[in-house]
Design an enzyme around this catalytic site. Structure first.
Site, mmCIF file in Angstrom:
data_model
loop_
_atom_site.group_PDB
_atom_site.id
_atom_site.type_symbol
_atom_site.label_atom_id
_atom_site.label_comp_id
_atom_site.label_asym_id
_atom_site.label_seq_id
_atom_site.Cartn_x
_atom_site.Cartn_y
_atom_site.Cartn_z
ATOM 1 N N GLU A 1 12.796 -30.646 51.804
ATOM 2 C CA GLU A 1 12.980 -31.216 50.427
ATOM 3 C C GLU A 1 13.821 -32.387 50.143
ATOM 4 O O GLU A 1 14.026 -32.880 49.500
ATOM 5 C CB GLU A 1 13.815 -30.249 49.399
ATOM 6 C CG GLU A 1 12.266 -28.744 49.073
ATOM 7 C CD GLU A 1 11.525 -29.402 47.787
ATOM 8 O OE1 GLU A 1 11.590 -30.331 47.234
ATOM 9 O OE2 GLU A 1 10.078 -30.217 47.826
ATOM 10 N N TYR B 1 17.659 -28.355 43.633
ATOM 11 C CA TYR B 1 17.612 -27.534 44.828
ATOM 12 C C TYR B 1 18.487 -28.143 45.825
ATOM 13 O O TYR B 1 19.331 -28.388 46.745
ATOM 14 C CB TYR B 1 16.786 -27.190 44.929
ATOM 15 C CG TYR B 1 16.412 -26.132 46.251
ATOM 16 C CD1 TYR B 1 17.183 -25.177 46.186
ATOM 17 C CD2 TYR B 1 15.577 -26.794 47.047
ATOM 18 C CE1 TYR B 1 16.972 -24.567 48.467
ATOM 19 C CE2 TYR B 1 15.010 -26.467 49.085
ATOM 20 C CZ TYR B 1 15.339 -25.102 48.839
ATOM 21 O OH TYR B 1 15.261 -24.944 50.353
ATOM 22 N N LYS C 1 20.904 -28.744 48.592
ATOM 23 C CA LYS C 1 20.183 -28.795 50.354
ATOM 24 C C LYS C 1 21.797 -29.503 51.068
ATOM 25 O O LYS C 1 21.666 -29.538 52.557
ATOM 26 C CB LYS C 1 19.298 -28.410 50.603
ATOM 27 C CG LYS C 1 18.845 -26.927 50.073
ATOM 28 C CD LYS C 1 19.241 -25.937 51.273
ATOM 29 C CE LYS C 1 19.105 -24.398 50.722
ATOM 30 N NZ LYS C 1 19.260 -23.637 51.846
HETATM 31 P P1 NAP Z 1 14.296 -15.827 50.349
HETATM 32 O O1 NAP Z 1 13.357 -15.389 50.444
HETATM 33 O O2 NAP Z 1 14.112 -17.035 48.344
HETATM 34 O O3 NAP Z 1 15.146 -15.411 49.900
HETATM 35 C C1 NAP Z 1 16.643 -15.482 49.899
HETATM 36 C C2 NAP Z 1 18.122 -14.557 50.085
HETATM 37 O O4 NAP Z 1 19.602 -15.990 50.266
HETATM 38 C C3 NAP Z 1 17.438 -13.528 49.335
HETATM 39 O O5 NAP Z 1 18.165 -12.601 50.955
HETATM 40 C C4 NAP Z 1 18.185 -14.098 48.915
HETATM 41 O O6 NAP Z 1 19.437 -12.247 48.138
HETATM 42 C C5 NAP Z 1 19.483 -14.221 49.297
HETATM 43 N N1 NAP Z 1 21.125 -14.994 48.117
HETATM 44 C C6 NAP Z 1 20.692 -15.955 47.250
HETATM 45 N N2 NAP Z 1 21.944 -16.462 46.669
HETATM 46 C C7 NAP Z 1 22.438 -15.291 47.361
HETATM 47 C C8 NAP Z 1 24.447 -15.326 47.688
HETATM 48 N N3 NAP Z 1 24.666 -15.853 46.466
HETATM 49 N N4 NAP Z 1 24.675 -14.705 47.759
HETATM 50 C C9 NAP Z 1 24.024 -13.822 49.556
HETATM 51 N N5 NAP Z 1 23.200 -14.305 49.242
HETATM 52 C C10 NAP Z 1 22.331 -14.762 48.574
HETATM 53 O O7 NAP Z 1 14.112 -17.467 50.834
HETATM 54 P P2 NAP Z 1 13.605 -17.750 52.247
HETATM 55 O O8 NAP Z 1 12.243 -18.702 52.054
HETATM 56 O O9 NAP Z 1 13.484 -16.905 53.243
HETATM 57 O O10 NAP Z 1 13.905 -19.511 52.716
HETATM 58 C C11 NAP Z 1 15.380 -19.441 52.955
HETATM 59 C C12 NAP Z 1 16.686 -20.308 53.986
HETATM 60 O O11 NAP Z 1 15.276 -21.446 54.332
HETATM 61 C C13 NAP Z 1 16.936 -20.566 51.906
HETATM 62 O O12 NAP Z 1 17.793 -21.184 52.088
HETATM 63 C C14 NAP Z 1 15.774 -21.788 51.869
HETATM 64 O O13 NAP Z 1 16.121 -22.092 50.830
HETATM 65 C C15 NAP Z 1 15.741 -21.946 53.148
HETATM 66 N N6 NAP Z 1 14.027 -22.667 53.337
HETATM 67 C C16 NAP Z 1 12.960 -22.398 52.916
HETATM 68 C C17 NAP Z 1 11.913 -22.778 53.063
HETATM 69 C C18 NAP Z 1 10.472 -21.918 53.132
HETATM 70 O O14 NAP Z 1 9.646 -22.403 52.897
HETATM 71 N N7 NAP Z 1 10.863 -20.673 52.624
HETATM 72 C C19 NAP Z 1 11.729 -24.315 53.471
HETATM 73 C C20 NAP Z 1 12.829 -24.873 54.163
HETATM 74 C C21 NAP Z 1 13.957 -24.187 53.896
HETATM 75 P P3 NAP Z 1 18.397 -11.257 47.053
HETATM 76 O O15 NAP Z 1 17.627 -10.450 47.981
HETATM 77 O O16 NAP Z 1 19.618 -10.698 46.320
HETATM 78 O O17 NAP Z 1 17.913 -12.321 45.862
HETATM 79 O O1 F7E Z 2 5.865 -24.925 45.523
HETATM 80 C C1 F7E Z 2 3.242 -27.211 42.845
HETATM 81 C C2 F7E Z 2 5.200 -27.247 43.050
HETATM 82 O O2 F7E Z 2 7.351 -23.290 44.154
HETATM 83 C C3 F7E Z 2 5.230 -25.606 45.789
HETATM 84 C C4 F7E Z 2 10.684 -23.505 49.057
HETATM 85 O O3 F7E Z 2 10.833 -22.356 49.883
HETATM 86 O O4 F7E Z 2 9.689 -24.893 49.838
HETATM 87 C C5 F7E Z 2 10.331 -24.069 49.208
HETATM 88 O O5 F7E Z 2 10.298 -25.148 47.423
HETATM 89 C C6 F7E Z 2 4.388 -26.699 45.218
HETATM 90 C C7 F7E Z 2 4.705 -27.728 44.557
HETATM 91 O O6 F7E Z 2 7.275 -24.745 46.766
HETATM 92 C C8 F7E Z 2 2.601 -24.207 40.715
HETATM 93 O O7 F7E Z 2 4.717 -27.849 42.034
HETATM 94 C C9 F7E Z 2 1.884 -26.071 41.522
HETATM 95 O O8 F7E Z 2 4.684 -28.982 44.492
HETATM 96 O O9 F7E Z 2 5.617 -22.701 46.245
HETATM 97 P P1 F7E Z 2 6.745 -23.694 45.879
HETATM 98 P P2 F7E Z 2 8.472 -26.049 47.008
HETATM 99 O O10 F7E Z 2 9.132 -26.454 45.947
HETATM 100 O O11 F7E Z 2 7.811 -26.943 47.808
HETATM 101 C C10 F7E Z 2 10.892 -26.278 49.940
HETATM 102 C C11 F7E Z 2 10.726 -26.473 51.685
HETATM 103 C C12 F7E Z 2 11.973 -24.740 50.410
HETATM 104 O O12 F7E Z 2 12.478 -25.793 50.866
HETATM 105 C C13 F7E Z 2 11.932 -24.315 49.151
HETATM 106 O O13 F7E Z 2 13.381 -22.956 49.627
HETATM 107 O O14 F7E Z 2 3.275 -26.013 44.594
HETATM 108 N N1 F7E Z 2 2.595 -25.786 42.305
HETATM 109 N N2 F7E Z 2 1.726 -24.947 40.535
HETATM 110 C C14 F7E Z 2 3.289 -24.207 42.198
HETATM 111 N N3 F7E Z 2 4.295 -23.691 42.589
HETATM 112 C C15 F7E Z 2 4.950 -22.804 42.503
HETATM 113 N N4 F7E Z 2 6.097 -22.395 42.771
HETATM 114 N N5 F7E Z 2 3.914 -22.057 41.052
HETATM 115 C C16 F7E Z 2 3.066 -23.016 40.789
HETATM 116 O O15 F7E Z 2 2.137 -22.477 39.162
#
Ligand code: NAP
Ligand code: F7E
Length: 354
Positions: free
Chosen positions: A131, A155, A159
């Site tokens: 992002e 967001y 980051k």
């Molecule tokens: P997620 O499922 O939303 O998990 C987020 C975690 O952060 C949860 O355990 C949440 O706890 C905890 N948390 C939120 N606020 C907190 C706070 N103030 N203090 C302590 N813990 C807190 O996210 P994810 O998909 O596993 O992603 C992991 C990391 O990678 C995140 O930093 C995200 O931004 C980053 N990231 C994700 C993706 C992706 O595609 N998944 C891609 C790039 C980067 P609760 O369970 O209590 O809510």
């Molecule tokens: O959206 C479109 C939306 O919410 C993907 C996080 O893990 O990856 C994630 O962020 C796309 C976007 O993920 C809906 O507009 C359409 O273009 O699954 P998403 P994200 O925003 O890409 C990045 C790498 C992170 O770091 C983040 O933590 O899908 N979209 N319709 C929708 N998205 C959602 N959620 N819901 C809809 O109905």
């Protein structure tokens, strides 16, 4: 004498990545500690589902609460900290920009400053994100470590703050702070608000007659989607690399939301056009239209490449949700539907009691 077990502290251990990473580190014979914050409904379904809730030590702390965080880091005395905690939903960051900035920006500064004051040698992993690029793309249609950042959401901006902290603390203090610039990665344990899991869960409910339509926003956005467990392997490798650095982690392939929808409905034998409706409610105020990651550096330096294809990913997610709802209808309870989550609070420690 027992061999020394490395100690890892994972923040965000109740989230998708934290849970998969905890499982991986246990398999690698680490002693694993996880930071858990207080929320009204305890969120241990992923740790339960992976069968690791009783194998890790959970510590009560919050990224925005310095005393608890400091105590958690001091008492667990980790060799490695993996910061996976964040307000990770881009859509919500438009609704709660300050909360997102405090957790994702200052929360990370809290961790790094605590480590700097306590034990500079601790290695820190930061969860950076694709992002950061917003609508910035190289001429060859990909994003890599050299592509300029141009965040499009609160967001992404929060980051960017933590991403830049890694660079600054490496230079200023020689600290080992690395950042994985991970592109979207999904799984059967993905949060239901993210588009992939929203689609696969809805497909399963539609298949069983529990839902009539699926409302989505922008179908044309393109994402580079990988499988979360593949990505947690490389997250660990990043901290084992000989120096702190940044790495893009991706599949070098992208697909639109529409393609994901088509594939998911096809797997369940459904015609998506009969069910999917576009609603303004799910459109972002400012969108990231196109992401495609070039992971050559990770391949070259770490020998890593993704193992799961786009079609395999969609299939495993759809099948998992079909299975879950099928079990549910048969009266069987899945770990993530279990009503007794609060009982699991027995596993949570105060840092001072460790
Ligand atoms: P997620 O499922 O939303 O998990 C987020 C975690 O952060 C949860 O355990 C949440 O706890 C905890 N948390 C939120 N606020 C907190 C706070 N103030 N203090 C302590 N813990 C807190 O996210 P994810 O998909 O596993 O992603 C992991 C990391 O990678 C995140 O930093 C995200 O931004 C980053 N990231 C994700 C993706 C992706 O595609 N998944 C891609 C790039 C980067 P609760 O369970 O209590 O809510
Ligand atoms: O959206 C479109 C939306 O919410 C993907 C996080 O893990 O990856 C994630 O962020 C796309 C976007 O993920 C809906 O507009 C359409 O273009 O699954 P998403 P994200 O925003 O890409 C990045 C790498 C992170 O770091 C983040 O933590 O899908 N979209 N319709 C929708 N998205 C959602 N959620 N819901 C809809 O109905």
């Amino acid at each position: 004498m027992d061999a020394y077990k490395k100690r890892a502290l994972i923040t965000g251990v109740t989230g998708q990545d934290g849970a998969f990473l905890a499982k991986l580190l246990l398999e690698k014979n680490y002693e694993v500690f996880g930071v858990v914050r207080r929320i009204s409904t305890p969120n241990f379904w992923r740790l339960n589902h992976l069968g690791i809730l009783d194998k890790i030590t959970l510590v009560s702390a919050d990224l925005t609460d310095v005393p608890s965080l400091s105590e958690a880091i001091r008492r667990t005395n980790p060799d490695e900290i993996y910061n996976m905690a964040a307000q990770s939903f881009v859509g919500s960051s438009f609704d709660q920009p300050i909360h997102s900035a405090l957790t994702n920006g200052l929360g990370v500064l809290n961790i790094i400053e605590i480590v700097r004051n306590l034990k500079e040698s601790v290695k820190i992993y930061l969860a950076s994100t694709s992002e950061l690029y917003g609508d910035s793309i190289n001429l060859d249609g990909v994003q890599n470590e050299e592509t300029p950042f141009k965040p499009n959401s609160p967001y992404a901006l929060s980051k960017l703050y933590s991403h830049e902290l890694a660079r600054i603390y490496r230079k200023a203090y020689g600290m080992f702070v690395s950042a994985g610039i991970l592109f979207n990665h999904e799984s059967e344990l993905r949060g239901l608000e993210f588009v992939t899991r929203k689609i696969t869960n809805s497909v399963a409910k539609i298949k069983f007659g529990l839902q009539d339509e699926l409302r989505l926003g922008n179908l044309e956005a393109k994402r580079d989607w990988g499988y979360a467990p593949d990505y947690m392997e490389v997250v660990w490798q990043i901290l084992q690399y000989h120096k702190p650095d940044d790495f893009v982690i991706a599949t070098n392939e992208n697909h639109s939301v529409r393609e994901f929808v088509e594939e998911a409905f096809k797997i369940a034998g459904l015609d998506w056009k009969l069910y999917v409706r576009v609603h303004a409610q799910h459109k972002r105020p400012y969108e990231v239209p196109y992401l495609k990651g070039d992971y050559s550096k990770a391949k070259r330096e770490l020998g890593w490449k993704p193992k799961t294809s786009f079609k395999e990913l969609v299939k495993l997610m759809v099948e998992s949700d079909l299975n879950r709802w099928d079990n549910h209808l048969k009266g069987k309870i899945f770990s993530w539907d279990a009503p007794n989550h609060s009982e699991n609070l027995n596993y949570l420690y105060r840092a001072k009691d460790l």
